[in-house]
Design a protein around this motif. Sequence first.
Motif, PDB file in Angstrom:
ATOM      1  N   ASN A 578       0.862  -1.177   0.000  1.00 45.29           N
ATOM      2  CA  ASN A 578       0.000   0.000   0.000  1.00 45.29           C
ATOM      3  C   ASN A 578       0.902   1.231   0.000  1.00 45.29           C
ATOM      4  O   ASN A 578       1.820   1.328   0.819  1.00 45.29           O
ATOM      5  CB  ASN A 578      -0.910   0.017   1.223  1.00 45.29           C
ATOM      6  CG  ASN A 578      -1.830  -1.187   1.269  1.00 45.29           C
ATOM      7  OD1 ASN A 578      -2.243  -1.699   0.227  1.00 45.29           O
ATOM      8  ND2 ASN A 578      -2.149  -1.652   2.471  1.00 45.29           N
ATOM      9  N   ILE A 586      -2.920   4.390  -2.177  1.00 46.49           N
ATOM     10  CA  ILE A 586      -3.172   3.445  -3.274  1.00 46.49           C
ATOM     11  C   ILE A 586      -2.859   2.054  -2.748  1.00 46.49           C
ATOM     12  O   ILE A 586      -1.733   1.766  -2.351  1.00 46.49           O
ATOM     13  CB  ILE A 586      -2.312   3.765  -4.507  1.00 46.49           C
ATOM     14  CG1 ILE A 586      -2.559   5.204  -4.978  1.00 46.49           C
ATOM     15  CG2 ILE A 586      -2.618   2.788  -5.635  1.00 46.49           C
ATOM     16  CD1 ILE A 586      -1.719   5.621  -6.165  1.00 46.49           C
ATOM     17  N   ILE A 589      -0.484  -2.435  -4.674  1.00 51.53           N
ATOM     18  CA  ILE A 589       0.349  -2.251  -5.863  1.00 51.53           C
ATOM     19  C   ILE A 589       1.380  -3.378  -5.892  1.00 51.53           C
ATOM     20  O   ILE A 589       2.121  -3.559  -4.928  1.00 51.53           O
ATOM     21  CB  ILE A 589       1.089  -0.896  -5.839  1.00 51.53           C
ATOM     22  CG1 ILE A 589       0.109   0.254  -5.599  1.00 51.53           C
ATOM     23  CG2 ILE A 589       1.853  -0.686  -7.133  1.00 51.53           C
ATOM     24  CD1 ILE A 589       0.782   1.602  -5.494  1.00 51.53           C
ATOM     25  N   GLY A 609      -3.996   1.969 -15.578  1.00 56.67           N
ATOM     26  CA  GLY A 609      -5.081   2.420 -14.705  1.00 56.67           C
ATOM     27  C   GLY A 609      -6.260   3.009 -15.442  1.00 56.67           C
ATOM     28  O   GLY A 609      -7.098   3.675 -14.834  1.00 56.67           O
ATOM     29  N   ILE A 622      -2.168   0.446 -12.302  1.00 57.47           N
ATOM     30  CA  ILE A 622      -2.190   1.559 -11.365  1.00 57.47           C
ATOM     31  C   ILE A 622      -2.065   2.866 -12.143  1.00 57.47           C
ATOM     32  O   ILE A 622      -1.178   3.007 -12.989  1.00 57.47           O
ATOM     33  CB  ILE A 622      -1.029   1.451 -10.351  1.00 57.47           C
ATOM     34  CG1 ILE A 622      -1.031   0.076  -9.663  1.00 57.47           C
ATOM     35  CG2 ILE A 622      -1.091   2.575  -9.333  1.00 57.47           C
ATOM     36  CD1 ILE A 622      -2.312  -0.236  -8.909  1.00 57.47           C
TER      37      ILE A 622
END
Length: 977
Positions: A578, A586, A589, A609, A622
């Motif tokens: 995170n 976010i 990841i 993303g 992302i």
Amino acid sequence: MKNKKKRRDFLKILGFTTLSVTLAACKGPVIESIPYIIKPDSITPGVYNYYASTMFDGFDFGNVIVKTIEGRPIGIESNKKSKYFNSMSSRIQSSILSLYDNERLKFPSIKKRKISWKKIDKIIINELRNISNSKKKIVILTSSLPSPSTREIISDFTKVYKNTNHIIYDNISYSSTLDAVKKVLGIRAIPYYDLSEIELLISFDADFLGDWSPQDFHKSYSKRKKPNLTMLNHIQLESNMSLSGANADLRIPINPHEIYNLLIEVYKAMNNKSSNRLAVSLVKKIFKKGKKTLIIADGNQEMYEISLLMNNHIQSNAIKNKKFIFLKESNDKIILNLMNDLAKKNVGALLIFNTNPVYSFFEKIDNIKDIPLTISFAMKEDETSDYMDIWVPIPHWLESWGDYIAITGMYSLRQPTIRKIFNTRQFEDTLLKWIKGNPEHVKINDLFLNTHKIINYYDYLKFFFEEKIMKRTFLNSFNKALFYGSIKIKERKIDLRYKKSISFLKKKKINKFELRLYTKVSMGDGRQFDNPWLQELPDPITRTTWENYITMSYTDANALGIKNWHVGNGAMNGNCVNLIFDSIIIKNIPVYIQPGQSIGCLGLSFGYGRKKGKIAKQSRGINAYALYKNFNSIQDNIKLEKSKKKYKFSCIQLQNTTVGRNNIARETDLFTYLNTNKVFWNKEFLIKNKNNKINGNKITIWESLKEDNGHHFNISIDLNKCTGCTSCIIACNSENNIPVVGKEEVRKYRDMHWLRIDRYFSTKKNKKKYNSKNPFIEPFLYKNYLEPEYKNPKVIFQPIMCQHCNNAPCETVCPVGATTHGKQGQNMMTYNRCIGTRYCANNCPYKVRRFNWFNYYNKEQINFNFTSKLSRMILNPNVVVRSRGVMEKCSMCIQLTQSIILTAKKEERKIKNNEFQTACSKICPTNAIIFGDINNKRSKIFKRKINNRSYKLLDFLGVKPNVFYQVKIINLKKNKY
């Protein structure tokens, strides 16, 4: 079976021209559709036509040749006659795939309801007139527009509709670079760097082989890597492992803030005001080479300013030509002012063309919904268009007209190569309609529009060229300019005024993680996110597809308990984290442990993303733009927390080293190459006999082939020139109808690429040596060779395709004779014989054969390209589409070689020297790949074969491949590795 079409039906469809061609160039443009019942003189079924054009999508630019067949574009090639921007990147080539995308907008609409062009024009013109008479602004928001004719149209538009502002917004901002050049040189443009007389290149975190500059450095860089006494010495100081760093002679991993501090020290050391040892040693190298040095930097405006001042101080040869690139026009201050106007509701109309701010701006801009008139000029539905009421669909660049001034002294034209597939209209045509639809335009005397009888943008472009461009060229007609595509124009004088000094900012100190945002070779700024070819294109550094991730050093990963591991089916999984940055969190990841990543620095690529399109269902990734605060690619004070989620990577290469088998990808240093015999750095495979040693390739149980009879084709790959750019992979996909298989299939190593670029990291040197008396050391040695040197490995790229062995082991095991050897050296496949035993793949030592596990043109199984009638228009009819259960591989583009032979025979002439080409050799920007007939003693391929750097991969097997490599030469002494 329902979707199965007969070849005869396919030809019928083509015969009545579902898609007819728009002819241009020297023959003049054809405005009406031409049925094939009356065949155009310029089109012969089965024969390629070529058109010069220009590709620009707001991020990438290229002077191209479009290959068409029977009225449809099927390939993008380089315009070799153009002096600049003639290298075709993987993204430029792949852009053709979006032409045949069924998800393109097909008609104009208001709130997603279909409407005619006539009605929508009437509504918009009335709205624009009302807003123009009010106090609110009309904003035209576009990506960078280096088009002089489009600029003229927008200028006319602002005169007709008062209070109109044209604002540039690029997903990735080049504003700091442009501001630095403006401050130091007095011109807001990007310098063009000439490497032809450069012997020392020092880069401070500038990935110049990536997207640091719009300039394509690959060709000029590879020319300077020719091994001789003046060979370029490239030193790269960087945080992420980049393409430039992977090709460097000396790479130093260092954090972004430390790079900034070091650059300041180097600048001081040039004036004897620094005691930093590294800075002093770099300055000694700089002064030794003098004007043959180029220094470049990336990170912020101050770093770019310093690098320009240092180049001026040494009078660098790279900038003496005073050429500038005009492809980027970002201005961060103007964009931030626009956001303030949106917040204050000062904007009455917003027209957005070729940019996607809702996706790429670092803050939410929901207030777009409050604007009275919002118009989206887009080819496909995107994140921004969802906020807009009116959709005005635009055509693909292959269906459009246009012009560009990309660099000082060059003018480029774009022309359509196919009739518009859908009911779309060019941005310029639409503006012209709205200008003429306003009765006030007649009262304005200085409109260019009013000086000629202009019906559409084609007329406007033609008159614009004849009045404002032609007098600066050597041509006397518009059609001749179209024929060349890119032409030289008289340069306007540029007076440069160098700023002599710079006031230093304080050195930076960072305690937490730094984040370095970057662009991938495949994805760029993300505007081609929904392109399957690019999604499945392996990243040259990480070898992953379909995803982005945080890159992290081995040391940092150990500290956080992050791991990458292999699972039972051979795929790779990894931990997730995170990320916490200010108020942004976010989650989950994925982390890729990257050898060569600087400790304390993280990497994350732009372009992923996205939420729109069918690709988003399989590869969302992302959105790194959320972390692109204030348009800074470097962010600090990043916090990480390990999450519980485990991620499944789609990585196609998990063997990251040669495991001690250094003869696979051979390299040596320049000193050794120039001063020692070949036997020390490029050994031949020898077998001991009773009396002497003989070449192992001369011992065989096979009957020798007569290679000197007729044509015999070889491929040469120069490891010194290969930068790992991946252009060859996309060229091969396009020419040979190679399907996309998807993320899950890639995880199972079922990718279908005929050509791959292996990337190998160096390993740590072992002090322990194997001793037959102590066999327990061998597993330790193997394990150590298996792992790369994580701190700062050397990198080498090696393109590998079918080696077309003369003694091919695949041919002897095929039970049905589906794979055989041709007289011209090719190892050939007969697809209708193949029964799919896969014996040939098992027996291939190079692992270059691909098996069709599915019918990839069947959308029920694999829903990517080839799955609809429209998407199958990209197929090359000269290459058969393989079916399920069939093995396939590189064919040395036999369709191209036979075409050249037959053409020469028809024209009753000899084949020209170096006329033979494959898709990969034709597109390679560095000429690392060369194809030809070795029986032609004047050919480039023959000269390479007799060069002492030449060697064959796994030559000890005695399979006698027809592909050979050139040893890589590093401009660095061995003791400095």
